[in-house]
Design a protein around this motif. Sequence first.
Motif, PDB file in Angstrom:
ATOM      1  N   CYS A  47      -8.688  -4.971   6.487  1.00 46.91           N
ATOM      2  CA  CYS A  47      -8.004  -3.927   5.786  1.00 46.91           C
ATOM      3  C   CYS A  47      -6.742  -4.471   5.294  1.00 46.91           C
ATOM      4  O   CYS A  47      -6.139  -4.454   4.176  1.00 46.91           O
TER       5      CYS A  47
ATOM      6  N   THR B 295      -0.911  -7.518  18.030  1.00 39.43           N
ATOM      7  CA  THR B 295      -2.504  -7.324  18.683  1.00 39.43           C
ATOM      8  C   THR B 295      -2.954  -8.833  18.303  1.00 39.43           C
ATOM      9  O   THR B 295      -2.497  -9.416  17.600  1.00 39.43           O
ATOM     10  N   PRO B 296      -4.175  -9.057  18.898  1.00 38.53           N
ATOM     11  CA  PRO B 296      -4.844 -10.283  18.896  1.00 38.53           C
ATOM     12  C   PRO B 296      -4.933 -10.463  17.249  1.00 38.53           C
ATOM     13  O   PRO B 296      -4.735 -11.545  16.532  1.00 38.53           O
ATOM     14  N   GLN B 297      -5.417  -9.391  16.589  1.00 34.20           N
ATOM     15  CA  GLN B 297      -5.842  -9.674  15.226  1.00 34.20           C
ATOM     16  C   GLN B 297      -4.563  -9.968  14.478  1.00 34.20           C
ATOM     17  O   GLN B 297      -4.571 -10.882  13.247  1.00 34.20           O
TER      18      GLN B 297
ATOM     19  N   VAL C 285      -9.697 -10.329  12.448  1.00 38.80           N
ATOM     20  CA  VAL C 285      -8.727 -10.323  11.509  1.00 38.80           C
ATOM     21  C   VAL C 285      -9.024  -8.507  11.231  1.00 38.80           C
ATOM     22  O   VAL C 285     -10.274  -7.898  11.521  1.00 38.80           O
ATOM     23  N   TYR C 286      -7.808  -7.934  11.009  1.00 42.69           N
ATOM     24  CA  TYR C 286      -7.991  -6.631  10.527  1.00 42.69           C
ATOM     25  C   TYR C 286      -8.413  -6.896   8.902  1.00 42.69           C
ATOM     26  O   TYR C 286      -7.348  -7.401   8.132  1.00 42.69           O
TER      27      TYR C 286
ATOM     28  N   SER D  55       0.459  -3.026  23.700  1.00 38.86           N
ATOM     29  CA  SER D  55      -0.018  -3.574  22.539  1.00 38.86           C
ATOM     30  C   SER D  55       0.365  -2.681  21.438  1.00 38.86           C
ATOM     31  O   SER D  55       0.808  -1.394  21.709  1.00 38.86           O
ATOM     32  N   HIS D  56       0.093  -3.216  20.144  1.00 41.16           N
ATOM     33  CA  HIS D  56       0.066  -2.246  18.964  1.00 41.16           C
ATOM     34  C   HIS D  56       1.495  -1.760  18.737  1.00 41.16           C
ATOM     35  O   HIS D  56       1.596  -0.869  17.702  1.00 41.16           O
TER      36      HIS D  56
ATOM     37  N   LYS E 109       0.832  -1.309  -0.122  1.00 47.17           N
ATOM     38  CA  LYS E 109       0.096  -0.057   0.026  1.00 47.17           C
ATOM     39  C   LYS E 109       0.848   1.212  -0.120  1.00 47.17           C
ATOM     40  O   LYS E 109       0.618   2.207  -0.546  1.00 47.17           O
TER      41      LYS E 109
ATOM     42  N   THR F 122     -11.973  -4.488  12.168  1.00 41.91           N
ATOM     43  CA  THR F 122     -12.123  -5.888  12.664  1.00 41.91           C
ATOM     44  C   THR F 122     -13.462  -6.418  12.259  1.00 41.91           C
ATOM     45  O   THR F 122     -14.522  -6.080  12.587  1.00 41.91           O
TER      46      THR F 122
ATOM     47  N   ASP G 264      -7.201  -5.464  22.916  1.00 42.53           N
ATOM     48  CA  ASP G 264      -5.970  -4.650  22.726  1.00 42.53           C
ATOM     49  C   ASP G 264      -5.451  -4.390  21.162  1.00 42.53           C
ATOM     50  O   ASP G 264      -4.570  -3.771  21.280  1.00 42.53           O
ATOM     51  N   GLY G 265      -6.325  -4.945  20.382  1.00 42.40           N
ATOM     52  CA  GLY G 265      -5.939  -4.820  18.968  1.00 42.40           C
ATOM     53  C   GLY G 265      -7.013  -3.542  18.464  1.00 42.40           C
ATOM     54  O   GLY G 265      -6.845  -3.423  17.193  1.00 42.40           O
ATOM     55  N   ASN G 266      -7.722  -3.018  19.238  1.00 43.34           N
ATOM     56  CA  ASN G 266      -8.467  -2.048  18.756  1.00 43.34           C
ATOM     57  C   ASN G 266      -8.141  -0.569  19.670  1.00 43.34           C
ATOM     58  O   ASN G 266      -7.655  -0.670  21.012  1.00 43.34           O
ATOM     59  N   ILE G 267      -8.203   0.393  18.772  1.00 43.52           N
ATOM     60  CA  ILE G 267      -7.824   1.786  19.582  1.00 43.52           C
ATOM     61  C   ILE G 267      -8.951   2.836  19.490  1.00 43.52           C
ATOM     62  O   ILE G 267      -9.612   2.742  18.475  1.00 43.52           O
TER      63      ILE G 267
ATOM     64  N   ASP H  38      -5.946   1.606   7.800  1.00 49.87           N
ATOM     65  CA  ASP H  38      -5.726   0.913   6.392  1.00 49.87           C
ATOM     66  C   ASP H  38      -4.349   0.035   6.482  1.00 49.87           C
ATOM     67  O   ASP H  38      -3.970  -0.243   5.495  1.00 49.87           O
ATOM     68  N   ARG H  39      -3.919  -0.127   7.915  1.00 52.07           N
ATOM     69  CA  ARG H  39      -2.502  -0.575   7.847  1.00 52.07           C
ATOM     70  C   ARG H  39      -2.596  -1.779   9.132  1.00 52.07           C
ATOM     71  O   ARG H  39      -1.244  -1.936   9.461  1.00 52.07           O
ATOM     72  N   GLY H  40      -3.600  -2.144   9.594  1.00 57.02           N
ATOM     73  CA  GLY H  40      -3.361  -3.214  10.734  1.00 57.02           C
ATOM     74  C   GLY H  40      -2.861  -2.469  12.066  1.00 57.02           C
ATOM     75  O   GLY H  40      -2.460  -3.107  12.601  1.00 57.02           O
ATOM     76  N   ALA H  41      -3.333  -1.175  12.075  1.00 53.82           N
ATOM     77  CA  ALA H  41      -2.985  -0.685  13.300  1.00 53.82           C
ATOM     78  C   ALA H  41      -3.702   0.148  14.365  1.00 53.82           C
ATOM     79  O   ALA H  41      -3.581   0.892  14.870  1.00 53.82           O
ATOM     80  N   CYS H  42      -4.942   0.068  13.883  1.00 58.23           N
ATOM     81  CA  CYS H  42      -6.221   0.711  14.860  1.00 58.23           C
ATOM     82  C   CYS H  42      -7.404  -0.295  15.132  1.00 58.23           C
ATOM     83  O   CYS H  42      -7.913   0.086  16.048  1.00 58.23           O
ATOM     84  N   GLY H  43      -7.626  -1.063  14.403  1.00 57.28           N
ATOM     85  CA  GLY H  43      -8.955  -2.222  14.599  1.00 57.28           C
ATOM     86  C   GLY H  43     -10.190  -1.766  14.144  1.00 57.28           C
ATOM     87  O   GLY H  43     -10.986  -2.525  14.548  1.00 57.28           O
TER      88      GLY H  43
ATOM     89  N   SER I 159     -14.756  -7.111  18.113  1.00 60.90           N
ATOM     90  CA  SER I 159     -13.585  -7.842  18.932  1.00 60.90           C
ATOM     91  C   SER I 159     -14.253  -8.364  20.308  1.00 60.90           C
ATOM     92  O   SER I 159     -13.729  -9.216  20.901  1.00 60.90           O
TER      93      SER I 159
END
Lengths: 340, 208
Positions: B107, A99-101, B104-105, A234-235, A39, B96, B178-181, B88-93, B157
Amino acid sequence: MKAFAYVNPATEKEAVAALKIDGIAMPLGGGQDLLARMKDYIDSPDRIVNVKGLDATVTATPDGGLKIGSAVKIVDLAENAQVAALYPAVVAAAGEVGTPQIRNQGTVAGNINQRPRCWYFRNEEFVCYKKGGSRCFAVNGENQYHAIFGNDGPSHIVHPSSLAVPFVAYGARFRVVGPNGEREVPAAEYFTMPTLQNVLKENVLDDEELLTHVILPAPGNVKHGHYEVRYKQSHDWPLAFATVVLMMSAANGTTGANGTSGNTIRSARVVLGAVAPVPWRSRPAEEALAGKPLSEATAALAGEAAVSEAKPMSGNVYKVQIAKTAVKRAVMRAAGIKTV
Amino acid sequence: MSPKDGFGFSRRDFLKTAGAGSLATAVTAAGVAEAHAQAGVRALGPGDVPVTLTVNGRRIDLRIEPRVTLLDAIRNRADLTGNKRVCDRGACGACTMIVDGRTVYSCSTLAIEVQGKQIRTVDGLASANGTLHPVQQAFCDVDGLMCGFCTPGFVVSTIALLEKHPNPTPEQARKGLDGNICRCGTFVRVMEAAMAAATSSAGGVRRG
Ligand SMILES: Cc1cc2nc3c(=O)[nH]c(=O)nc-3n(C[C@H](O)[C@H](O)[C@H](O)COP(=O)(O)OP(=O)(O)OC[C@H]3O[C@@H](n4cnc5c(N)ncnc54)[C@H](O)[C@@H]3O)c2cc1C
Ligand code: SF4
């Protein structure tokens, strides 16, 4: 991202064949690293080869070790009872990745082969050594998360893989397949220190090769400790972390062959993460541990020794203390001493 | 668009994709040629290819390029806009989704790779009559949101968390979420919502 053709092979052989094209082909694991790079136009492959169809199992080896398939998800590694029993530091590292995901999607091989997180590398505008340019922007730039060891070469990244560090500490071997068959590479020799010749990569894998398995030898009579220091829980990647694997002279509480106490460290492997362009094996720390009783005092000595040869950059002197603490606390964990 | 497409496309949708579509036709020929060259391993794309997704129990037939992410396929092509595109980079959640029981993300997932899997998004949670899922209701009850943009991801989540740990400890809840912000920072209320949802559904969450 640039449009690409997609191939979904079922076997190693097909996967290797699919990588051979006129143009750029890249293997895709969970995509947690590669898709972001695409990307951002750091990579623009013509073809993506899905390698999640390769071995996704953990199996026991005849010598009492484990063989981990490249397509095993990080979450499955973190929750695997066999891995937890034999290699607790692997489980400790896997359970904290991202993170979990990310753990649900990321694979073992993808984690090991993920590219650096250096913000200059990740920004299309900065054509540094790692992207075929002729300078490293971190030297006179923002380098607070860069290397404190191995800073003599052209690039100052820290290797981003959490799993690589315990794999090196346990003496793993990586199985690789390519057009010319297969080979096994000791994990410690898989990762390469940057030189002007090899700076475009972080390891010995050729473009048409795939990492298929991580083979862990039987651990033997060892104690293990793993400790990560992070800004956020995390993150994010750790600021510094360490795995220690201590070969003990005899089972705890018994007397060893030469009358040594079972609490004596025969030899040690100490590997630090997020401090150097490769998982960084610390010989000084290993020497500081050998022959000593496993105690908090010994742990402190190992921490001191681990950073005795650190050469931080302009903005990351603070990481020396963090690395020291990570080693000390990893040894304390191996000893079963409570840490924060 | 192909008649196989499960969705009526408005003129605006068509215009949005027409540019990419005509380019795609040109490159598909190259893709086919490439496929013939590779015995045993068929290359799909880079132009549009048929992709079938099962989203919230419903089958969706699309024609998309292999590069289209699950998030973009579902938001832009299937018009299910509940899950959000933020980093869009797997860094916010915010994106999900649950694929075969795991978060999963979306994105950072290619749509072409999740065919045949059960995909669940926030859009499928409320009943047809509008009754909210207990987890959604819990977020409303404790005011577990501020601007609300991250909420769909947190809700999804939380559902995955409660399916794994029906009565989570606060530690399990923190680790599970904790994979979500939340950029507004209302983490305390999000935690309250997760714990309240666990209680309100008495340990069993209705599957979304
Ligand atoms: C917010 C965030 C936090 C993160 N925190 C951490 C962390 O704390 N620790 C950590 O270790 N990582 C962390 N990561 C990185 C993440 O763990 C990796 O991106 C992920 O593990 C990569 O695995 P994957 O299967 O998704 O790889 P992919 O993205 O699919 O692939 C990564 C690379 O490996 C190559 N590759 C894949 N499979 C093979 C194979 N079989 N043989 C050869 N090459 C292959 C690909 O071509 C690609 O170049 C984080 C990521 C994010 C977004
Ligand atoms: S540290 Fe490496 S990746 Fe970062 S700017 Fe320098 S050469 Fe590039």
